[in-house]
Design an enzyme around this catalytic site. Sequence first.
Site, PDB file in Angstrom:
ATOM      1  N   SER A   1       0.936  -1.211   0.053  1.00 43.53           N
ATOM      2  CA  SER A   1      -0.057   0.131   0.244  1.00 43.53           C
ATOM      3  C   SER A   1       0.857   1.288  -0.007  1.00 43.53           C
ATOM      4  O   SER A   1       2.072   1.365   0.517  1.00 43.53           O
ATOM      5  CB  SER A   1      -0.976   0.007   1.134  1.00 43.53           C
ATOM      6  OG  SER A   1      -1.465   1.271   1.383  1.00 43.53           O
TER       7      SER A   1
ATOM      8  N   TYR B 292      -1.491  -1.173  10.256  1.00 39.53           N
ATOM      9  CA  TYR B 292      -1.661  -1.506   8.537  1.00 39.53           C
ATOM     10  C   TYR B 292      -0.464  -0.879   7.947  1.00 39.53           C
ATOM     11  O   TYR B 292       0.175  -1.874   7.257  1.00 39.53           O
ATOM     12  CB  TYR B 292      -2.989  -0.887   8.368  1.00 39.53           C
ATOM     13  CG  TYR B 292      -3.177  -0.939   6.724  1.00 39.53           C
ATOM     14  CD1 TYR B 292      -3.778  -2.065   6.309  1.00 39.53           C
ATOM     15  CD2 TYR B 292      -2.860   0.033   5.789  1.00 39.53           C
ATOM     16  CE1 TYR B 292      -4.129  -2.459   4.981  1.00 39.53           C
ATOM     17  CE2 TYR B 292      -3.170  -0.417   4.492  1.00 39.53           C
ATOM     18  CZ  TYR B 292      -3.894  -1.425   3.995  1.00 39.53           C
ATOM     19  OH  TYR B 292      -4.073  -1.840   2.704  1.00 39.53           O
TER      20      TYR B 292
ATOM     21  N   LYS C 132       2.291  -3.331   5.893  1.00 42.57           N
ATOM     22  CA  LYS C 132       2.542  -2.984   4.561  1.00 42.57           C
ATOM     23  C   LYS C 132       4.120  -2.597   4.239  1.00 42.57           C
ATOM     24  O   LYS C 132       4.525  -2.949   3.257  1.00 42.57           O
ATOM     25  CB  LYS C 132       1.669  -2.059   3.813  1.00 42.57           C
ATOM     26  CG  LYS C 132       0.072  -2.391   3.880  1.00 42.57           C
ATOM     27  CD  LYS C 132      -0.062  -3.668   3.126  1.00 42.57           C
ATOM     28  CE  LYS C 132      -1.514  -4.027   3.100  1.00 42.57           C
ATOM     29  NZ  LYS C 132      -1.595  -5.197   2.064  1.00 42.57           N
TER      30      LYS C 132
END
Length: 246
Positions: free
Chosen positions: A141, A154, A158
């Site tokens: 991401s 998150y 990533k």
Amino acid sequence: MLKGKTAIVTGASRGIGRAIALALAGEGAAVVINYVNNRSLAESVVQEIEKSGGKALAVCADVSLFQEAETLVATAKEAFGSVDILVNNAGVTRDGLIMRMSEEDFDRVLQVNLKGAFNCCRHVVPLMVKQRSGRIINITSIVGLVGNAGQANYAASKAGLIGLTKSLAKEIGSRGITVNAIAPGFIETDMTSGLADKLKEAAKENIALKRLGTPDDVANAVCFLASEKAAYITGQVISVDGGMAL
């Protein structure tokens, strides 16, 4: 372009994963549609592929669990004879400011997004080494590159995926296997459809192309990296973000 190849796409029942699965099938690959919860959605992807003359199989597996990832890879090999392409797309979010984030929310995101990718790589690499060919494509991401408030878990998962990509590219490149990552920006999916229009419009202002991305934008990049046209590209992170992180 991918005729005779077999691809595993994790988290492929909807959104970006679904688009990737359909795109790879459109290029001629047999596709294993991995899912955890929604069997009917996964089967609908299989039916869509088969309707177009392709081959597909839905396989339920929680890739965050080492043995289930092993079963996923073994099932793909048994069904189609090889595993040539692995797309680590499965991911979850449990957003929140770090002052309020529970240990469980941090661990779960790392377990699925990062450990899940490791698990699948761990089981697919021996097959690819034996074949002396393969493509591994990790869906990271833009958040893994630039960070985002409220997404420490998150972003960490990533960013870790980017480190995994680069390390693995160095480790197995001599065996004819490429390992790359794609970093999507703001993509229109079920996950983002519930956001207020005001937020979406504000997001567009920060994107050079002044539009949100689509799952197909990501799927097209995956197809390129899976093809022979990308045979001399490895260890790279390709941002599919419309210029969001410029």
